[in-house]
Design a protein around this motif. Structure first.
Motif, mmCIF file in Angstrom:
data_model
loop_
_atom_site.group_PDB
_atom_site.id
_atom_site.type_symbol
_atom_site.label_atom_id
_atom_site.label_comp_id
_atom_site.label_asym_id
_atom_site.label_seq_id
_atom_site.Cartn_x
_atom_site.Cartn_y
_atom_site.Cartn_z
ATOM 1 N N ALA A 238 0.819 -1.202 0.000
ATOM 2 C CA ALA A 238 0.000 0.000 0.000
ATOM 3 C C ALA A 238 0.855 1.255 0.000
ATOM 4 O O ALA A 238 0.538 2.239 -0.686
ATOM 5 N N VAL A 239 1.937 1.250 0.748
ATOM 6 C CA VAL A 239 2.831 2.413 0.784
ATOM 7 C C VAL A 239 3.429 2.663 -0.590
ATOM 8 O O VAL A 239 3.452 3.799 -1.087
ATOM 9 N N GLU A 240 3.901 1.610 -1.215
ATOM 10 C CA GLU A 240 4.494 1.763 -2.551
ATOM 11 C C GLU A 240 3.480 2.318 -3.530
ATOM 12 O O GLU A 240 3.780 3.220 -4.320
ATOM 13 N N THR A 241 2.265 1.808 -3.482
ATOM 14 C CA THR A 241 1.216 2.271 -4.401
ATOM 15 C C THR A 241 0.850 3.720 -4.129
ATOM 16 O O THR A 241 0.722 4.532 -5.055
ATOM 17 N N ALA A 242 0.677 4.074 -2.875
ATOM 18 C CA ALA A 242 0.306 5.449 -2.516
ATOM 19 C C ALA A 242 1.372 6.440 -2.969
ATOM 20 O O ALA A 242 1.061 7.513 -3.513
ATOM 21 N N TRP A 281 9.085 0.388 5.295
ATOM 22 C CA TRP A 281 8.009 1.318 4.961
ATOM 23 C C TRP A 281 8.576 2.688 4.624
ATOM 24 O O TRP A 281 8.133 3.335 3.674
ATOM 25 N N TYR A 282 9.569 3.102 5.396
ATOM 26 C CA TYR A 282 10.205 4.394 5.128
ATOM 27 C C TYR A 282 10.885 4.385 3.754
ATOM 28 O O TYR A 282 10.761 5.345 2.982
ATOM 29 N N ALA A 283 11.559 3.314 3.455
ATOM 30 C CA ALA A 283 12.242 3.218 2.163
ATOM 31 C C ALA A 283 11.259 3.275 0.999
ATOM 32 O O ALA A 283 11.589 3.768 -0.088
ATOM 33 N N ALA A 284 10.037 2.802 1.217
ATOM 34 C CA ALA A 284 9.021 2.802 0.160
ATOM 35 C C ALA A 284 8.290 4.136 0.027
ATOM 36 O O ALA A 284 7.528 4.329 -0.916
ATOM 37 N N GLY A 285 8.506 5.057 0.982
ATOM 38 C CA GLY A 285 7.878 6.373 0.886
ATOM 39 C C GLY A 285 7.090 6.811 2.097
ATOM 40 O O GLY A 285 6.572 7.936 2.120
ATOM 41 N N ALA A 286 6.961 5.957 3.111
ATOM 42 C CA ALA A 286 6.226 6.351 4.316
ATOM 43 C C ALA A 286 7.032 7.374 5.099
ATOM 44 O O ALA A 286 8.225 7.198 5.338
ATOM 45 N N ARG A 287 6.366 8.450 5.507
ATOM 46 C CA ARG A 287 7.021 9.504 6.282
ATOM 47 C C ARG A 287 6.291 9.790 7.585
ATOM 48 O O ARG A 287 6.840 10.420 8.477
ATOM 49 N N LEU A 288 5.063 9.359 7.693
ATOM 50 C CA LEU A 288 4.247 9.552 8.886
ATOM 51 C C LEU A 288 3.887 8.153 9.371
ATOM 52 O O LEU A 288 3.031 7.483 8.786
ATOM 53 N N ILE A 289 4.569 7.678 10.415
ATOM 54 C CA ILE A 289 4.548 6.255 10.751
ATOM 55 C C ILE A 289 4.256 6.057 12.230
ATOM 56 O O ILE A 289 4.871 6.682 13.095
ATOM 57 N N GLY A 290 3.314 5.162 12.509
ATOM 58 C CA GLY A 290 2.979 4.829 13.891
ATOM 59 C C GLY A 290 2.143 3.574 13.939
ATOM 60 O O GLY A 290 2.289 2.681 13.093
ATOM 61 N N GLY A 291 1.250 3.514 14.911
ATOM 62 C CA GLY A 291 0.414 2.333 15.058
ATOM 63 C C GLY A 291 -1.023 2.716 15.341
ATOM 64 O O GLY A 291 -1.313 3.830 15.773
ATOM 65 N N CYS A 292 -1.925 1.762 15.124
ATOM 66 C CA CYS A 292 -3.346 1.983 15.367
ATOM 67 C C CYS A 292 -3.777 1.041 16.503
ATOM 68 O O CYS A 292 -3.109 0.979 17.530
ATOM 69 N N CYS A 293 -4.828 0.308 16.333
ATOM 70 C CA CYS A 293 -5.393 -0.494 17.418
ATOM 71 C C CYS A 293 -4.392 -1.507 17.967
ATOM 72 O O CYS A 293 -3.715 -2.209 17.217
ATOM 73 N N ARG A 294 -4.320 -1.562 19.294
ATOM 74 C CA ARG A 294 -3.512 -2.533 20.044
ATOM 75 C C ARG A 294 -2.012 -2.253 19.955
ATOM 76 O O ARG A 294 -1.198 -3.081 20.357
#
Length: 311
Positions: A238-242, A281-294
């Motif tokens: 998904a990160v790569e596609t986005a 994920w960062y290498a693929a383009g993610a710059r805003l990174i964290g976690g959601c449920c649990r």
């Protein structure tokens, strides 16, 4: 922060920060509140505590800031005029509680006294979150784009007026709702990120992510686009596609890897989210990174350490 001359430097905007580095998001609000002993079985979920226990929400935000998060997501995911009305809360008080959600996150940032910029993201969950029946993981509510825009715009106006740093249009299950949200944030004067909840390479409603991300590419208000509330295994593709489709920084904050049973209102399975994943994920383009449920403070600390290096 100060300049070479000793004068205070204005904190960068979130968009400016994303252009130069990774920014760490917080983790799940609900699990942090539950771990402190709060009952979230109510249909309003964590939004109930805006009225009943606001100090608990400050404490949850503070725990994440102190764990290394740069961004706190407000407890307004399930805060809507319709949802509050079902509990006998009128429009005026409902608007006040939505505004309070931003103020509580700001208060936590003040208490954190971190030597780095801290930002507040005002959460706007999907229409299905208000229904509290798990339909945010299906989408296709039988409403038109115009009807969905009419639902979202009033609360987005209230949240924007509270002056968060960004609006988090999150856990979006299908492209119709994304289109409605993108229309609803126009002219509000606050940037936004758009994040889908997905399964594999499709939205929860079954649309290909390549099609789902495309409308965000031309939306000037959107500073990041990506996924949340999904399995960690679904994030890399998904990160790569986005990144490829939009050319914008990508936001990624999946669940722990456990699965939610909406009927039983319980989690099952085992966690599969490890902080070592975020490097890819960062290498693929993610710059805003964290976690959601649990995903809790310990994991956020590990994410921050991975992205920024040891404190």
């Amino acid at each position: 922060m100060t300049s070479d001359t000793g004068t205070p430097r204005p904190a960068p905007s979130l968009a400016e920060a994303l252009a130069t580095r990774a920014v760490v998001l917080d983790g799940g609000m609900s699990n942090q509140l539950e771990s402190a002993g709060h009952d979230l079985s109510d249909a309003l979920w964590s939004a109930r505590l805006l009225a009943d226990r606001p100090e608990a929400i400050v404490a949850a935000h503070l725990a994440y800031y102190e764990a290394g998060a740069d961004v706190a997501i407000t407890a307004s995911y399930q805060a809507t005029f319709d949802g509050f009305a079902r509990r006998g809360i009128g429009p005026g008080k409902a608007a006040g509680l939505m505004t309070l959600s931003v103020e509580l996150a700001r208060e936590a940032a003040r208490r954190a006294r971190a030597p780095r910029p801290l930002w507040v993201a005002a959460s706007a969950g999907p229409y299905g979150a208000m229904l509290a029946d798990g339909s945010e993981y299906r989408g296709r509510y039988g409403l038109t784009v115009t009807e969905l825009e009419r639902f979202h715009r009033p609360r987005l106006e209230v949240l924007a007026a509270a002056r968060p740093d960004v609006l988090a249009l999150e856990t979006v299950p299908d492209t119709d709702e994304a289109t409605a949200l993108l229309r609803a944030v126009r002219g509000l004067g606050v940037p936004a990120w758009l994040s889908y909840t997905v399964t594999g390479d499709r939205t929860r409603a079954g649309q290909p992510l390549e099609e789902a991300f495309a409308p965000a590419a031309d939306a000037d208000e959107v500073i990041a686009v990506g996924v949340n509330c999904c399995a960690p295994e679904d994030v890399p593709g998904a990160v790569e596609t986005a990144a490829r489709v939009t050319g914008k920084p990508v936001v990624a904050y999946p669940n722990s890897g456990e699965s939610w049973d909406a009927g039983a209102r319980a989690w099952d399975g085992r966690p599969t989210f490890g902080a070592e994943r975020v490097t890819d994920w960062y290498a693929a383009g993610a710059r805003l990174i964290g976690g959601c449920c649990r995903v809790g403070p310990e994991t956020v600390t590990a994410i921050a350490g991975t992205l920024r290096g040891p404190a």
